[in-house]
Design a protein around this motif. Structure first.
Motif, PDB file in Angstrom:
ATOM      1  N   PHE A 161      42.261  39.919  34.782  1.00 53.40           N
ATOM      2  CA  PHE A 161      41.996  41.128  33.997  1.00 53.40           C
ATOM      3  C   PHE A 161      42.841  42.290  34.509  1.00 53.40           C
ATOM      4  O   PHE A 161      43.513  42.969  33.748  1.00 53.40           O
ATOM      5  N   LEU A 162      42.793  42.537  35.816  1.00 54.15           N
ATOM      6  CA  LEU A 162      43.624  43.557  36.455  1.00 54.15           C
ATOM      7  C   LEU A 162      44.469  42.870  37.504  1.00 54.15           C
ATOM      8  O   LEU A 162      43.935  42.330  38.466  1.00 54.15           O
ATOM      9  N   PRO A 163      45.800  42.843  37.344  1.00 53.80           N
ATOM     10  CA  PRO A 163      46.642  42.070  38.266  1.00 53.80           C
ATOM     11  C   PRO A 163      46.837  42.756  39.608  1.00 53.80           C
ATOM     12  O   PRO A 163      46.457  43.909  39.819  1.00 53.80           O
ATOM     13  N   TRP A 164      47.459  41.998  40.529  1.00 53.80           N
ATOM     14  CA  TRP A 164      47.812  42.541  41.838  1.00 53.80           C
ATOM     15  C   TRP A 164      48.641  43.807  41.655  1.00 53.80           C
ATOM     16  O   TRP A 164      49.478  43.907  40.753  1.00 53.80           O
ATOM     17  N   SER A 165      48.447  44.766  42.561  1.00 51.51           N
ATOM     18  CA  SER A 165      49.172  46.034  42.478  1.00 51.51           C
ATOM     19  C   SER A 165      50.394  46.082  43.389  1.00 51.51           C
ATOM     20  O   SER A 165      51.251  46.941  43.224  1.00 51.51           O
ATOM     21  N   GLY A 166      50.468  45.181  44.359  1.00 52.01           N
ATOM     22  CA  GLY A 166      51.604  45.172  45.270  1.00 52.01           C
ATOM     23  C   GLY A 166      51.168  45.273  46.720  1.00 52.01           C
ATOM     24  O   GLY A 166      50.067  45.723  47.027  1.00 52.01           O
ATOM     25  N   LYS A 167      52.031  44.845  47.605  1.00 49.39           N
ATOM     26  CA  LYS A 167      51.713  44.804  49.022  1.00 49.39           C
ATOM     27  C   LYS A 167      51.261  46.168  49.529  1.00 49.39           C
ATOM     28  O   LYS A 167      51.862  47.206  49.212  1.00 49.39           O
ATOM     29  N   ASN A 168      50.189  46.150  50.332  1.00 43.77           N
ATOM     30  CA  ASN A 168      49.609  47.336  50.960  1.00 43.77           C
ATOM     31  C   ASN A 168      49.053  48.356  49.966  1.00 43.77           C
ATOM     32  O   ASN A 168      48.928  49.543  50.279  1.00 43.77           O
ATOM     33  N   SER A 169      48.722  47.876  48.762  1.00 39.33           N
ATOM     34  CA  SER A 169      48.110  48.770  47.779  1.00 39.33           C
ATOM     35  C   SER A 169      46.608  48.920  47.999  1.00 39.33           C
ATOM     36  O   SER A 169      45.975  49.802  47.410  1.00 39.33           O
ATOM     37  N   GLY A 170      46.030  48.070  48.859  1.00 38.68           N
ATOM     38  CA  GLY A 170      44.596  48.122  49.132  1.00 38.68           C
ATOM     39  C   GLY A 170      43.864  46.984  48.451  1.00 38.68           C
ATOM     40  O   GLY A 170      44.227  46.545  47.359  1.00 38.68           O
ATOM     41  N   GLN A 171      42.818  46.522  49.102  1.00 36.92           N
ATOM     42  CA  GLN A 171      42.059  45.370  48.603  1.00 36.92           C
ATOM     43  C   GLN A 171      40.940  45.829  47.678  1.00 36.92           C
ATOM     44  O   GLN A 171      40.238  46.792  47.979  1.00 36.92           O
ATOM     45  N   ILE A 172      40.772  45.144  46.553  1.00 36.17           N
ATOM     46  CA  ILE A 172      39.613  45.400  45.701  1.00 36.17           C
ATOM     47  C   ILE A 172      38.445  44.622  46.283  1.00 36.17           C
ATOM     48  O   ILE A 172      38.430  43.397  46.274  1.00 36.17           O
ATOM     49  N   VAL A 173      37.471  45.352  46.809  1.00 37.64           N
ATOM     50  CA  VAL A 173      36.427  44.723  47.618  1.00 37.64           C
ATOM     51  C   VAL A 173      35.024  44.857  47.035  1.00 37.64           C
ATOM     52  O   VAL A 173      34.076  44.283  47.565  1.00 37.64           O
ATOM     53  N   GLY A 174      34.867  45.600  45.962  1.00 40.69           N
ATOM     54  CA  GLY A 174      33.541  45.759  45.395  1.00 40.69           C
ATOM     55  C   GLY A 174      33.598  46.179  43.947  1.00 40.69           C
ATOM     56  O   GLY A 174      34.568  46.795  43.505  1.00 40.69           O
ATOM     57  N   MET A 175      32.538  45.867  43.202  1.00 44.35           N
ATOM     58  CA  MET A 175      32.511  46.188  41.790  1.00 44.35           C
ATOM     59  C   MET A 175      31.063  46.305  41.317  1.00 44.35           C
ATOM     60  O   MET A 175      30.191  45.544  41.742  1.00 44.35           O
ATOM     61  N   LEU A 176      30.807  47.258  40.433  1.00 48.67           N
ATOM     62  CA  LEU A 176      29.479  47.486  39.877  1.00 48.67           C
ATOM     63  C   LEU A 176      29.577  47.697  38.373  1.00 48.67           C
ATOM     64  O   LEU A 176      30.603  48.191  37.874  1.00 48.67           O
ATOM     65  N   GLN A 177      28.528  47.335  37.671  1.00 47.80           N
ATOM     66  CA  GLN A 177      28.419  47.751  36.290  1.00 47.80           C
ATOM     67  C   GLN A 177      28.127  49.243  36.259  1.00 47.80           C
ATOM     68  O   GLN A 177      27.234  49.728  36.932  1.00 47.80           O
ATOM     69  N   SER A 178      28.906  49.991  35.479  1.00 49.61           N
ATOM     70  CA  SER A 178      28.681  51.416  35.350  1.00 49.61           C
ATOM     71  C   SER A 178      27.441  51.674  34.499  1.00 49.61           C
ATOM     72  O   SER A 178      26.796  50.751  33.996  1.00 49.61           O
TER      73      SER A 178
END
Length: 236
Positions: free
Chosen positions: A103-120
């Motif tokens: 759905f949302l691809p990698w952003s590139g090296k050292n861009s930061g890890q996506i580590v959590g997600m919540l329903q808004s």
């Protein structure tokens, strides 16, 4: 207190790293298990009464699936991190049949890890936590992403001059987003409708009385809103 699961995952192996959990209907939990930081991992449900496990999706596009959210139509959204020197992250969408897609691809090296997600508080939006360690580049952020348009807006962000480290598991209660920030040792209450901070709680008396971080484990891992006794918890 009791141990709910002491068994193997069908077709996967041992329960190793159950991390993000979401309460579902029918007395079930949705669990993401990143299986020891090796490429792969799985998302499964656990029956809270019997402990029975059902694997929803495994391996495939997963690297380190650290958080999963199921929405009202049965789609599962997975925060998929790369915790190697790549330090990156993406969002994987899993349909009701278990099929994975990016759905949302990698952003590139050292861009930061996506580590959590919540329903808004809005059905078409997700709250996403991005973190990096060491947190010196300013890429940690909390942002909102639309499930249909993929439009994103940052509501909190770090900078190289003012580093922040946001927790991996927060909570949405009504219109309020609650989460932790580990450098300043604060728990933040943010109104998703007015886009304003309405509460800032000093966590230092619990966390040792000082600000800053020595390592990535020196943080606020999770924030959960506990409803009053006798009040039913919100589930999808």
């Amino acid at each position: 207190m009791r141990t709910l699961v002491e068994t193997k995952l069908p077709g996967v192996g041992n329960v190793i790293d159950p991390h993000g959990m979401q309460m579902l209907k029918d007395d079930k939990l949705l669990v993401s298990d990143f299986q020891g930081f090796e490429p792969g991992g799985c998302v499964y449900t656990v029956d809270k009464k019997t402990g029975d496990l059902q694997v929803i999706s495994k391996d495939g596009l997963f690297t380190v699936p650290v958080s999963a959210v199921e929405d009202a139509d049965g789609t599962i959204w997975v925060a998929n991190a790369d915790m190697t020197e790549q330090n990156d992250g993406e969002i994987i969408k899993v349909d009701k049949g278990g099929k994975q897609s990016v759905f949302l691809p990698w952003s590139g090296k050292n861009s930061g890890q996506i580590v959590g997600m919540l329903q808004s508080n809005k059905p078409d939006e997700l709250v996403v936590f991005r973190c990096e360690w060491p947190n010196v580049r300013g890429n940690s952020a909390v942002f909102i992403i639309n499930k249909k348009s993929k439009d994103m807006r940052k509501i909190f962000e770090s900078s190289a001059d003012d580093p922040r480290f946001y927790n991996t598991n927060g909570d949405v209660a009504g219109d309020m987003l609650w989460f932790g920030e580990s450098v300043r040792k604060e728990i933040i209450g943010y109104n998703l409708d007015t886009n304003k901070i309405v509460a800032t709680l000093d966590f230092r008396p619990v966390a040792g009385g000082w600000r800053g971080m020595l390592d990535s484990y020196d943080g606020i891992e999770s924030v959960t809103v506990v409803p009053p006794i006798g009040v039913e918890q919100n589930v999808i």
